[in-house]
Design a protein around this motif. Structure first.
Motif, PDB file in Angstrom:
ATOM      1  N   THR A   1       0.831  -1.195   0.000  1.00 32.63           N
ATOM      2  CA  THR A   1       0.000   0.000   0.000  1.00 32.63           C
ATOM      3  C   THR A   1       0.866   1.245   0.000  1.00 32.63           C
ATOM      4  O   THR A   1       1.785   1.357   0.804  1.00 32.63           O
ATOM      5  CB  THR A   1      -0.916   0.008   1.249  1.00 32.63           C
ATOM      6  OG1 THR A   1      -1.636  -1.224   1.275  1.00 32.63           O
ATOM      7  CG2 THR A   1      -1.885   1.159   1.204  1.00 32.63           C
ATOM      8  N   PRO A   2       0.587   2.183  -0.900  1.00 32.14           N
ATOM      9  CA  PRO A   2       1.339   3.446  -0.887  1.00 32.14           C
ATOM     10  C   PRO A   2       1.167   4.156   0.452  1.00 32.14           C
ATOM     11  O   PRO A   2       0.103   4.087   1.074  1.00 32.14           O
ATOM     12  CB  PRO A   2       0.701   4.255  -2.017  1.00 32.14           C
ATOM     13  CG  PRO A   2       0.025   3.250  -2.880  1.00 32.14           C
ATOM     14  CD  PRO A   2      -0.401   2.142  -1.971  1.00 32.14           C
ATOM     15  N   SER A   3       2.209   4.851   0.910  1.00 32.29           N
ATOM     16  CA  SER A   3       2.130   5.558   2.185  1.00 32.29           C
ATOM     17  C   SER A   3       1.286   6.823   2.069  1.00 32.29           C
ATOM     18  O   SER A   3       0.731   7.301   3.053  1.00 32.29           O
ATOM     19  CB  SER A   3       3.527   5.898   2.696  1.00 32.29           C
ATOM     20  OG  SER A   3       4.215   6.687   1.745  1.00 32.29           O
ATOM     21  N   LYS A   4       1.166   7.372   0.856  1.00 37.16           N
ATOM     22  CA  LYS A   4       0.388   8.589   0.658  1.00 37.16           C
ATOM     23  C   LYS A   4      -0.102   8.631  -0.785  1.00 37.16           C
ATOM     24  O   LYS A   4       0.658   8.348  -1.706  1.00 37.16           O
ATOM     25  CB  LYS A   4       1.249   9.810   0.955  1.00 37.16           C
ATOM     26  CG  LYS A   4       0.532  11.127   0.838  1.00 37.16           C
ATOM     27  CD  LYS A   4       1.472  12.275   1.201  1.00 37.16           C
ATOM     28  CE  LYS A   4       0.741  13.598   1.131  1.00 37.16           C
ATOM     29  NZ  LYS A   4       1.611  14.719   1.440  1.00 37.16           N
ATOM     30  N   ILE A   5      -1.371   8.970  -0.966  1.00 38.72           N
ATOM     31  CA  ILE A   5      -1.936   9.165  -2.296  1.00 38.72           C
ATOM     32  C   ILE A   5      -2.538  10.561  -2.320  1.00 38.72           C
ATOM     33  O   ILE A   5      -3.256  10.945  -1.392  1.00 38.72           O
ATOM     34  CB  ILE A   5      -3.029   8.125  -2.610  1.00 38.72           C
ATOM     35  CG1 ILE A   5      -2.457   6.707  -2.596  1.00 38.72           C
ATOM     36  CG2 ILE A   5      -3.664   8.410  -3.975  1.00 38.72           C
ATOM     37  CD1 ILE A   5      -3.505   5.630  -2.758  1.00 38.72           C
ATOM     38  N   GLU A   6      -2.233  11.319  -3.362  1.00 37.86           N
ATOM     39  CA  GLU A   6      -2.786  12.666  -3.472  1.00 37.86           C
ATOM     40  C   GLU A   6      -2.979  13.045  -4.928  1.00 37.86           C
ATOM     41  O   GLU A   6      -2.339  12.485  -5.820  1.00 37.86           O
ATOM     42  CB  GLU A   6      -1.892  13.686  -2.779  1.00 37.86           C
ATOM     43  CG  GLU A   6      -0.519  13.827  -3.391  1.00 37.86           C
ATOM     44  CD  GLU A   6       0.382  14.787  -2.622  1.00 37.86           C
ATOM     45  OE1 GLU A   6      -0.090  15.449  -1.694  1.00 37.86           O
ATOM     46  OE2 GLU A   6       1.557  14.873  -2.973  1.00 37.86           O
ATOM     47  N   VAL A   7      -3.875  13.990  -5.155  1.00 37.18           N
ATOM     48  CA  VAL A   7      -4.003  14.601  -6.470  1.00 37.18           C
ATOM     49  C   VAL A   7      -2.935  15.685  -6.525  1.00 37.18           C
ATOM     50  O   VAL A   7      -2.752  16.441  -5.561  1.00 37.18           O
ATOM     51  CB  VAL A   7      -5.417  15.185  -6.676  1.00 37.18           C
ATOM     52  CG1 VAL A   7      -5.485  15.992  -7.963  1.00 37.18           C
ATOM     53  CG2 VAL A   7      -6.458  14.076  -6.699  1.00 37.18           C
ATOM     54  N   ASP A   8      -2.211  15.742  -7.613  1.00 37.87           N
ATOM     55  CA  ASP A   8      -1.171  16.756  -7.785  1.00 37.87           C
ATOM     56  C   ASP A   8      -1.807  18.142  -7.657  1.00 37.87           C
ATOM     57  O   ASP A   8      -2.734  18.462  -8.408  1.00 37.87           O
ATOM     58  CB  ASP A   8      -0.529  16.578  -9.161  1.00 37.87           C
ATOM     59  CG  ASP A   8       0.632  17.516  -9.424  1.00 37.87           C
ATOM     60  OD1 ASP A   8       0.710  18.581  -8.775  1.00 37.87           O
ATOM     61  OD2 ASP A   8       1.452  17.195 -10.293  1.00 37.87           O
TER      62      ASP A   8
END
Length: 121
Positions: free
Chosen positions: A72-79
Motif C-alpha cells: 500500500t502506498p504511504s500517501k496518495i494525493e491529487v497533484d
C-alpha cells in the motif's frame, strides 16, 4: 421529399457523433513508471495521468508484487498543480514484477478502474 429525408438522417448522425464524444469516460493517459516497462532504480512514487480531473476521496492505488503480496502506498494525493494527476508515494521496492491496480471517480461522477504491470530491474 427524398432530399429532406437525407438531411434529417445526416443531422441525426452528426448529433450522435457529438453525443458519443461527450459521453466518453475518463481514461488513464500515461503513467510513471510506464505500463510494461523495466525500471531501475525502483521508483519512489507512482504517477497516473488521467484525461479528466479526479476526486481524491474515491481514488485508490494498490501495488501487488509477483508473490501476491499487497503493498500500500504511504500517501496518495491529487497533484496540486494538476487535478488530472494522481500521485502515490511508494514503499521500497525490490527487483521483480509488480501490478498497479487503480480506481478513481472523476468530478463528473464516473468511476473508472484498471491495472498495468511493470518490472524493477
Amino acid at each position: 421529399m427524398h432530399f429532406k429525408h437525407l438531411i434529417v438522417t445526416a443531422a441525426a448522425a452528426a448529433s450522435l457523433i457529438g453525443t458519443s464524444a461527450a459521453l466518453a469516460h475518463t481514461r488513464l493517459e500515461t503513467s510513471s513508471p510506464q505500463a510494461n516497462s523495466m525500471v531501475s532504480p525502483a521508483p519512489a512514487q507512482l504517477r497516473l495521468q488521467f484525461s479528466d480531473p479526479l476526486e481524491l476521496p474515491f481514488s485508490k492505488i494498490k501495488l501487488v508484487d509477483e508473490h501476491g503480496a499487497v503493498l500500500t502506498p504511504s500517501k496518495i494525493e491529487v497533484d496540486p498543480a494538476n487535478p488530472k494527476a494522481l500521485v502515490a508515494a511508494m514503499p521500497a521496492l525490490h527487483a521483480g514484477a509488480y501490478r498497479v491496480q487503480w480506481s478513481t471517480v472523476t468530478r463528473d461522477g464516473h468511476k473508472v478502474k484498471g491495472e498495468f504491470g511493470f518490472r524493477v530491474k
